[in-house]
Scaffold this motif. Structure first.
Motif, PDB file in Angstrom:
ATOM      1  N   GLU A   1       1.157  -1.452  -0.044  1.00 22.13           N
ATOM      2  CA  GLU A   1      -0.062   0.043   0.335  1.00 22.13           C
ATOM      3  C   GLU A   1       0.764   1.217  -0.471  1.00 22.13           C
ATOM      4  OE1 GLU A   1      -3.329   1.894   2.674  1.00 22.13           O
ATOM      5  OE2 GLU A   1      -3.171   0.085   3.378  1.00 22.13           O
ATOM      6  N   VAL A   2       0.188   2.139  -0.408  1.00 22.82           N
ATOM      7  CA  VAL A   2       1.303   3.466  -0.784  1.00 22.82           C
ATOM      8  C   VAL A   2       0.295   4.487   0.396  1.00 22.82           C
ATOM      9  CG1 VAL A   2       1.758   5.514  -2.154  1.00 22.82           C
ATOM     10  CG2 VAL A   2       1.494   3.307  -3.046  1.00 22.82           C
ATOM     11  N   VAL A   3       1.392   5.111   0.937  1.00 23.06           N
ATOM     12  CA  VAL A   3       1.108   5.631   2.068  1.00 23.06           C
ATOM     13  C   VAL A   3       1.779   7.139   2.775  1.00 23.06           C
ATOM     14  CG1 VAL A   3       0.348   4.026   3.951  1.00 23.06           C
ATOM     15  CG2 VAL A   3       3.086   4.792   3.747  1.00 23.06           C
ATOM     16  N   GLU A   4       1.030   8.098   2.784  1.00 18.26           N
ATOM     17  CA  GLU A   4       1.886   9.450   2.839  1.00 18.26           C
ATOM     18  C   GLU A   4       1.979   9.804   3.945  1.00 18.26           C
ATOM     19  OE1 GLU A   4      -1.716  12.233   1.775  1.00 18.26           O
ATOM     20  OE2 GLU A   4      -1.942  10.871  -0.613  1.00 18.26           O
ATOM     21  N   GLU A   5       2.826  10.527   4.175  1.00 17.36           N
ATOM     22  CA  GLU A   5       3.511  11.189   5.660  1.00 17.36           C
ATOM     23  C   GLU A   5       2.718  11.898   6.338  1.00 17.36           C
ATOM     24  OE1 GLU A   5       6.076  15.418   6.723  1.00 17.36           O
ATOM     25  OE2 GLU A   5       5.799  14.781   4.772  1.00 17.36           O
ATOM     26  N   ASP A   6       2.284  10.964   7.548  1.00 18.12           N
ATOM     27  CA  ASP A   6       2.075  11.506   9.305  1.00 18.12           C
ATOM     28  C   ASP A   6       0.637  10.442   8.941  1.00 18.12           C
ATOM     29  OD1 ASP A   6       3.195  12.988  10.077  1.00 18.12           O
ATOM     30  OD2 ASP A   6       2.290  14.768   9.017  1.00 18.12           O
ATOM     31  N   GLN A   7       0.125   9.200   7.808  1.00 20.31           N
ATOM     32  CA  GLN A   7      -0.377   8.452   7.349  1.00 20.31           C
ATOM     33  C   GLN A   7      -0.772   7.887   8.512  1.00 20.31           C
ATOM     34  OE1 GLN A   7      -1.461   7.491   3.652  1.00 20.31           O
ATOM     35  NE2 GLN A   7      -3.007   5.530   4.526  1.00 20.31           N
ATOM     36  N   ASP A   8      -1.246   7.827   9.573  1.00 22.56           N
ATOM     37  CA  ASP A   8      -1.404   6.434  10.155  1.00 22.56           C
ATOM     38  C   ASP A   8      -1.199   5.221  10.191  1.00 22.56           C
ATOM     39  OD1 ASP A   8      -1.723   8.009  11.991  1.00 22.56           O
ATOM     40  OD2 ASP A   8      -4.068   7.387  12.966  1.00 22.56           O
ATOM     41  N   ILE A   9       0.118   4.356   9.981  1.00 25.37           N
ATOM     42  CA  ILE A   9       0.347   3.089   9.584  1.00 25.37           C
ATOM     43  C   ILE A   9      -0.174   2.211  10.794  1.00 25.37           C
ATOM     44  CG2 ILE A   9       2.456   1.278   9.547  1.00 25.37           C
ATOM     45  CD1 ILE A   9       1.761   3.928   7.627  1.00 25.37           C
ATOM     46  N   VAL A  10      -0.193   1.854  12.511  1.00 22.59           N
ATOM     47  CA  VAL A  10      -0.682   1.138  13.442  1.00 22.59           C
ATOM     48  C   VAL A  10      -0.994   1.753  14.601  1.00 22.59           C
ATOM     49  CG1 VAL A  10       0.337  -0.264  15.173  1.00 22.59           C
ATOM     50  CG2 VAL A  10       1.154  -0.708  13.347  1.00 22.59           C
ATOM     51  N   ILE A  11      -2.418   1.556  15.398  1.00 18.80           N
ATOM     52  CA  ILE A  11      -2.393   2.383  16.395  1.00 18.80           C
ATOM     53  C   ILE A  11      -2.130   1.584  17.752  1.00 18.80           C
ATOM     54  CG2 ILE A  11      -4.553   2.980  17.877  1.00 18.80           C
ATOM     55  CD1 ILE A  11      -5.703   3.275  14.338  1.00 18.80           C
ATOM     56  N   LEU A  12      -1.665   2.054  18.697  1.00 19.77           N
ATOM     57  CA  LEU A  12      -1.028   1.314  19.824  1.00 19.77           C
ATOM     58  C   LEU A  12      -1.867   1.328  20.789  1.00 19.77           C
ATOM     59  CD1 LEU A  12       2.920   2.188  19.840  1.00 19.77           C
ATOM     60  CD2 LEU A  12       1.592   0.453  19.652  1.00 19.77           C
ATOM     61  N   GLU A  13      -2.252   0.899  21.789  1.00 18.26           N
ATOM     62  CA  GLU A  13      -3.037   0.981  23.106  1.00 18.26           C
ATOM     63  C   GLU A  13      -2.289   1.183  24.183  1.00 18.26           C
ATOM     64  OE1 GLU A  13      -5.210   1.078  26.491  1.00 18.26           O
ATOM     65  OE2 GLU A  13      -4.176  -1.185  25.329  1.00 18.26           O
ATOM     66  N   SER A  14      -2.015   1.884  24.862  1.00 18.78           N
ATOM     67  CA  SER A  14      -1.405   1.908  26.673  1.00 18.78           C
ATOM     68  C   SER A  14      -1.773   2.098  27.714  1.00 18.78           C
ATOM     69  CB  SER A  14      -0.077   2.655  26.096  1.00 18.78           C
ATOM     70  OG  SER A  14       0.753   1.923  26.817  1.00 18.78           O
TER      71      SER A  14
END
Length: 70
Positions: free
Chosen positions: A21-34
């Motif tokens: 997948e093509v992504v742009e700067e600052d596009q979310d890749i992963v969401i962590l939970e903490s």
């Protein structure tokens, strides 16, 4: 090549992209939970996702590589 790294320790709650997948700067890749907070981890530059190095539910430490973008 860009290594996307975890900014804090936590569990991988959601992976928002797939290899190729093509992504742009600052596009979310992963969401962590903490500590009951959702922390988005984004791409630093535009590129194509080469590899996702984690799975949903995995625990990561600060600095762990979670994806490779070219």
């Amino acid at each position: 090549m860009q290594e996307v790294k975890a900014t804090m320790a936590g569990s991988v709650w959601k992976i928002t992209v797939k290899p190729g997948e093509v992504v742009e700067e600052d596009q979310d890749i992963v969401i962590l939970e903490s500590m009951k907070m959702e922390i988005p981890i984004g791409a630093e530059d535009d590129g194509t996702v080469k590899e996702i190095k984690v799975a949903e539910g995995d625990f990561v430490n600060e600095g762990d590589v979670i994806a490779i973008i070219e």
